[in-house]
Design a protein around this motif. Structure first.
Motif, PDB file in Angstrom:
ATOM      1  N   ASN A  17       2.766  -7.663   5.058  1.00 29.97           N
ATOM      2  CA  ASN A  17       3.561  -7.768   6.076  1.00 29.97           C
ATOM      3  C   ASN A  17       4.659  -8.972   5.640  1.00 29.97           C
ATOM      4  O   ASN A  17       6.000  -8.574   5.953  1.00 29.97           O
ATOM      5  CB  ASN A  17       3.057  -8.145   7.317  1.00 29.97           C
ATOM      6  CG  ASN A  17       2.078  -7.179   8.076  1.00 29.97           C
ATOM      7  OD1 ASN A  17       2.321  -5.896   7.725  1.00 29.97           O
ATOM      8  ND2 ASN A  17       1.081  -7.529   8.811  1.00 29.97           N
ATOM      9  N   ASN A  21       8.831  -8.115   5.623  1.00 31.52           N
ATOM     10  CA  ASN A  21       9.922  -8.841   6.517  1.00 31.52           C
ATOM     11  C   ASN A  21      10.791  -9.287   5.456  1.00 31.52           C
ATOM     12  O   ASN A  21      11.956  -9.507   6.052  1.00 31.52           O
ATOM     13  CB  ASN A  21       8.969  -9.834   7.182  1.00 31.52           C
ATOM     14  CG  ASN A  21       8.454  -9.539   8.681  1.00 31.52           C
ATOM     15  OD1 ASN A  21       8.526  -8.418   9.093  1.00 31.52           O
ATOM     16  ND2 ASN A  21       7.263 -10.133   8.922  1.00 31.52           N
ATOM     17  N   ASN A  25      14.738  -8.546   6.035  1.00 28.33           N
ATOM     18  CA  ASN A  25      15.919  -9.578   6.258  1.00 28.33           C
ATOM     19  C   ASN A  25      16.849  -9.476   5.006  1.00 28.33           C
ATOM     20  O   ASN A  25      17.995  -9.699   5.054  1.00 28.33           O
ATOM     21  CB  ASN A  25      15.177 -10.959   6.169  1.00 28.33           C
ATOM     22  CG  ASN A  25      14.503 -11.178   7.346  1.00 28.33           C
ATOM     23  OD1 ASN A  25      14.840 -10.884   8.315  1.00 28.33           O
ATOM     24  ND2 ASN A  25      13.439 -12.059   7.454  1.00 28.33           N
ATOM     25  N   TRP A  57       8.650   1.444   4.947  1.00 30.03           N
ATOM     26  CA  TRP A  57       7.302   0.961   5.061  1.00 30.03           C
ATOM     27  C   TRP A  57       6.180   2.161   4.592  1.00 30.03           C
ATOM     28  O   TRP A  57       5.069   1.820   3.928  1.00 30.03           O
ATOM     29  CB  TRP A  57       7.093   0.688   6.441  1.00 30.03           C
ATOM     30  CG  TRP A  57       5.717   0.085   7.016  1.00 30.03           C
ATOM     31  CD1 TRP A  57       4.838   1.088   7.577  1.00 30.03           C
ATOM     32  CD2 TRP A  57       5.107  -1.158   6.391  1.00 30.03           C
ATOM     33  NE1 TRP A  57       3.432  -0.160   7.633  1.00 30.03           N
ATOM     34  CE2 TRP A  57       3.763  -0.944   7.102  1.00 30.03           C
ATOM     35  CE3 TRP A  57       5.539  -2.127   5.935  1.00 30.03           C
ATOM     36  CZ2 TRP A  57       2.845  -2.145   6.905  1.00 30.03           C
ATOM     37  CZ3 TRP A  57       4.558  -3.082   5.786  1.00 30.03           C
ATOM     38  CH2 TRP A  57       3.425  -3.205   6.479  1.00 30.03           C
TER      39      TRP A  57
END
Length: 166
Positions: A17, A21, A25, A57
């Motif tokens: 995760n 992230n 970003n 993902w």
């Protein structure tokens, strides 16, 4: 952070995760503007960016690292964009001229786009191009990508890209 480090973080269950992230970003803004230049509408671009990152993902385990991570992400975004525009035309049974008029109206009145008169004219002129040609122009002119990069993303020969661009 380098792409290979991001991939390693994502592949490890305990940092998956966090790694994802970091990836979002790193690339979200660039992908948003790539998509936005094609679909014009802010809300459509936001939706497509979400769809792109959902696909990333779900499919990151399939990434073979034959190309760069950014190239792979850009290709997903490009395909999503082209599919969206194609579905939009089919859904409303609109001829290309009507879609072009709708997008031109968004360029002129959209709260998220501003610029001088020359930029506005350029955006209107770009809307008259076929989707793939506009995509290639955007990648070369605005994103300053090399033909080789565009070739990997669009799966098109460098010669064809040069012809489309000019």
């Amino acid at each position: 952070m380098e792409d290979k480090d991001l991939i390693e973080k994502i592949k490890k269950e305990e940092s998956r995760n966090f790694g994802f992230n970091l990836l979002v970003n790193k690339y979200q803004k660039r992908i948003y503007w790539h998509i936005r230049k094609m679909v014009i509408d802010h809300d459509d671009a936001d939706d497509l960016v979400q769809e792109v990152f959902v696909k990333i993902w779900k499919n990151l385990h399939n990434f073979r690292q034959d190309s760069g991570l950014y190239t792979w992400i850009y290709r997903i975004a490009t395909n999503e964009c082209l599919n969206f525009l194609k579905k939009k035309r089919q859904r409303f049974f609109l001829p290309i001229k009507d879609i072009e008029n709708e997008m031109t109206h968004m360029v002129e009145s959209g709260p998220y786009l501003d610029g001088d008169e020359i930029q506005l004219k350029l955006q209107k002129a770009l809307l008259k191009l076929p989707d793939k040609q506009r995509l290639i122009f955007n990648m070369k002119y605005f994103d300053e990508m090399k033909y080789e990069e565009i070739s990997q993303i669009t799966d098109t020969s460098v010669g064809s890209l040069k012809a489309s661009y000019h």
